[in-house]
Design a protein around this motif. Structure first.
Motif, PDB file in Angstrom:
ATOM      1  N   UNK A  15       7.529 -55.009 -20.651  1.00 13.99           N
ATOM      2  CA  UNK A  15       6.384 -55.851 -20.979  1.00 13.99           C
ATOM      3  C   UNK A  15       6.134 -56.909 -19.908  1.00 13.99           C
ATOM      4  N   UNK A  16       7.174 -57.634 -19.518  1.00 16.48           N
ATOM      5  CA  UNK A  16       6.956 -58.703 -18.541  1.00 16.48           C
ATOM      6  C   UNK A  16       6.669 -58.149 -17.146  1.00 16.48           C
ATOM      7  N   UNK A  17       7.215 -56.989 -16.822  1.00 14.91           N
ATOM      8  CA  UNK A  17       6.877 -56.358 -15.542  1.00 14.91           C
ATOM      9  C   UNK A  17       5.414 -55.927 -15.561  1.00 14.91           C
ATOM     10  N   UNK A  18       4.969 -55.364 -16.670  1.00  9.44           N
ATOM     11  CA  UNK A  18       3.554 -54.976 -16.800  1.00  9.44           C
ATOM     12  C   UNK A  18       2.629 -56.182 -16.685  1.00  9.44           C
ATOM     13  N   UNK A  19       3.113 -57.359 -17.086  1.00  8.83           N
ATOM     14  CA  UNK A  19       2.319 -58.582 -16.965  1.00  8.83           C
ATOM     15  C   UNK A  19       2.339 -59.164 -15.545  1.00  8.83           C
ATOM     16  N   UNK A  20       3.171 -58.592 -14.682  1.00  9.61           N
ATOM     17  CA  UNK A  20       3.201 -59.029 -13.294  1.00  9.61           C
ATOM     18  C   UNK A  20       4.463 -59.733 -12.846  1.00  9.61           C
ATOM     19  N   UNK A  21       5.455 -59.860 -13.728  1.00 10.81           N
ATOM     20  CA  UNK A  21       6.716 -60.484 -13.318  1.00 10.81           C
ATOM     21  C   UNK A  21       7.421 -59.597 -12.299  1.00 10.81           C
ATOM     22  N   UNK A  22       8.101 -60.235 -11.378  1.00 13.52           N
ATOM     23  CA  UNK A  22       8.861 -59.499 -10.374  1.00 13.52           C
ATOM     24  C   UNK A  22      10.261 -59.229 -10.925  1.00 13.52           C
ATOM     25  N   UNK A  23      10.723 -57.990 -10.817  1.00 15.25           N
ATOM     26  CA  UNK A  23      12.057 -57.659 -11.347  1.00 15.25           C
ATOM     27  C   UNK A  23      13.163 -58.576 -10.833  1.00 15.25           C
ATOM     28  N   UNK A  24      13.048 -59.056  -9.599  1.00 16.52           N
ATOM     29  CA  UNK A  24      14.073 -59.930  -9.042  1.00 16.52           C
ATOM     30  C   UNK A  24      14.110 -61.300  -9.721  1.00 16.52           C
ATOM     31  N   UNK A  25      13.028 -61.663 -10.440  1.00 13.67           N
ATOM     32  CA  UNK A  25      12.984 -62.939 -11.150  1.00 13.67           C
ATOM     33  C   UNK A  25      13.490 -62.826 -12.587  1.00 13.67           C
ATOM     34  N   UNK A  26      13.904 -61.636 -12.992  1.00 13.67           N
ATOM     35  CA  UNK A  26      14.322 -61.415 -14.373  1.00 13.67           C
ATOM     36  C   UNK A  26      15.842 -61.344 -14.491  1.00 13.67           C
ATOM     37  N   UNK A  27      16.335 -61.803 -15.624  1.00 12.53           N
ATOM     38  CA  UNK A  27      17.738 -61.662 -15.982  1.00 12.53           C
ATOM     39  C   UNK A  27      17.779 -60.924 -17.318  1.00 12.53           C
ATOM     40  N   UNK A  28      18.440 -59.797 -17.345  1.00  8.96           N
ATOM     41  CA  UNK A  28      18.601 -59.075 -18.599  1.00  8.96           C
ATOM     42  C   UNK A  28      19.720 -59.774 -19.371  1.00  8.96           C
ATOM     43  N   UNK A  29      19.332 -60.560 -20.369  1.00  8.19           N
ATOM     44  CA  UNK A  29      20.251 -61.484 -21.018  1.00  8.19           C
ATOM     45  C   UNK A  29      20.675 -61.059 -22.420  1.00  8.19           C
ATOM     46  N   UNK A  30      20.424 -59.836 -22.820  1.00  7.81           N
ATOM     47  CA  UNK A  30      20.881 -59.388 -24.127  1.00  7.81           C
ATOM     48  C   UNK A  30      22.406 -59.447 -24.151  1.00  7.81           C
ATOM     49  N   UNK A  31      23.009 -60.102 -25.159  1.00 12.08           N
ATOM     50  CA  UNK A  31      24.461 -60.247 -25.161  1.00 12.08           C
ATOM     51  C   UNK A  31      25.223 -58.956 -25.451  1.00 12.08           C
ATOM     52  N   UNK A  32      24.568 -57.967 -26.052  1.00 14.11           N
ATOM     53  CA  UNK A  32      25.233 -56.700 -26.359  1.00 14.11           C
ATOM     54  C   UNK A  32      24.319 -55.551 -25.966  1.00 14.11           C
TER      55      UNK A  32
END
Length: 162
Positions: A15-32
């Motif tokens: 979703x956020x990539x489709x909105x234009x976020x850059x993958x390098x600016x994301x942290x996959x923060x799901x704890x499990x």
């Protein structure tokens, strides 16, 4: 320095990539994270992901050994209304074991993350957490791990007066 976004699910990543976020600016923060979720992050170029246990590290090693791992630590947030460390974050006494496991697994621990909780958090809680992160950076370097260069200080800053 750019702005980062924590994402908690593979759907949020897309979703956020489709909105234009850059993958390098994301942290996959799901704890499990599930293996499939880690693979979605990998496929989309979301290299940074948090972990707070050896079990989570083992999943990352199995699915995405080139990931940039961010060690989420527990904080002392006794003044917070919503205390997130009751559920999330490695206790400081487990850090040595976790860093040793990352070394054995050949994973890069890029840095440290913490979230002090919400509501009523004091400046001292942030100060203590940053100082704890500094100790972990130094400890990892002494262990011969690749130098850490990332600190995620979590969410909102609604500080209570000290």
């Amino acid at each position: 320095m750019g702005t980062g976004f924590d994402v908690a699910s593979s759907q949020e990543i897309q979703y956020v990539i489709d909105l234009g976020a850059k993958p390098n600016d994301l942290i996959f923060a799901n704890p499990m994270k599930t293996d499939d979720q880690i693979l979605v992050a990998k496929k989309n170029g979301v290299n940074k992901m948090t972990f707070d246990s050896i079990e989570e590290l083992e999943k990352i090693a199995r699915c995405f050994p080139k990931a940039e791992c961010i060690l989420r630590i527990a904080t002392d947030e006794s003044t917070a209304i919503y205390q997130l460390s009751e559920k999330y974050g490695a206790p400081l006494e487990d850090v040595d074991k976790i860093l040793n496991a990352s070394k054995k697994l050949g994973l890069y621990v890029k840095g440290v993350a913490f979230h002090t909780g919400s509501g009523g958090v004091t400046f001292n809680t942030y100060k203590t957490s940053v100082l704890n992160a500094r100790k972990i950076f130094d400890k990892a370097e002494k262990m011969g791990l690749k130098k850490m260069d990332f600190l995620d200080i979590g969410g909102g800053f609604s500080l209570a007066s000290d």
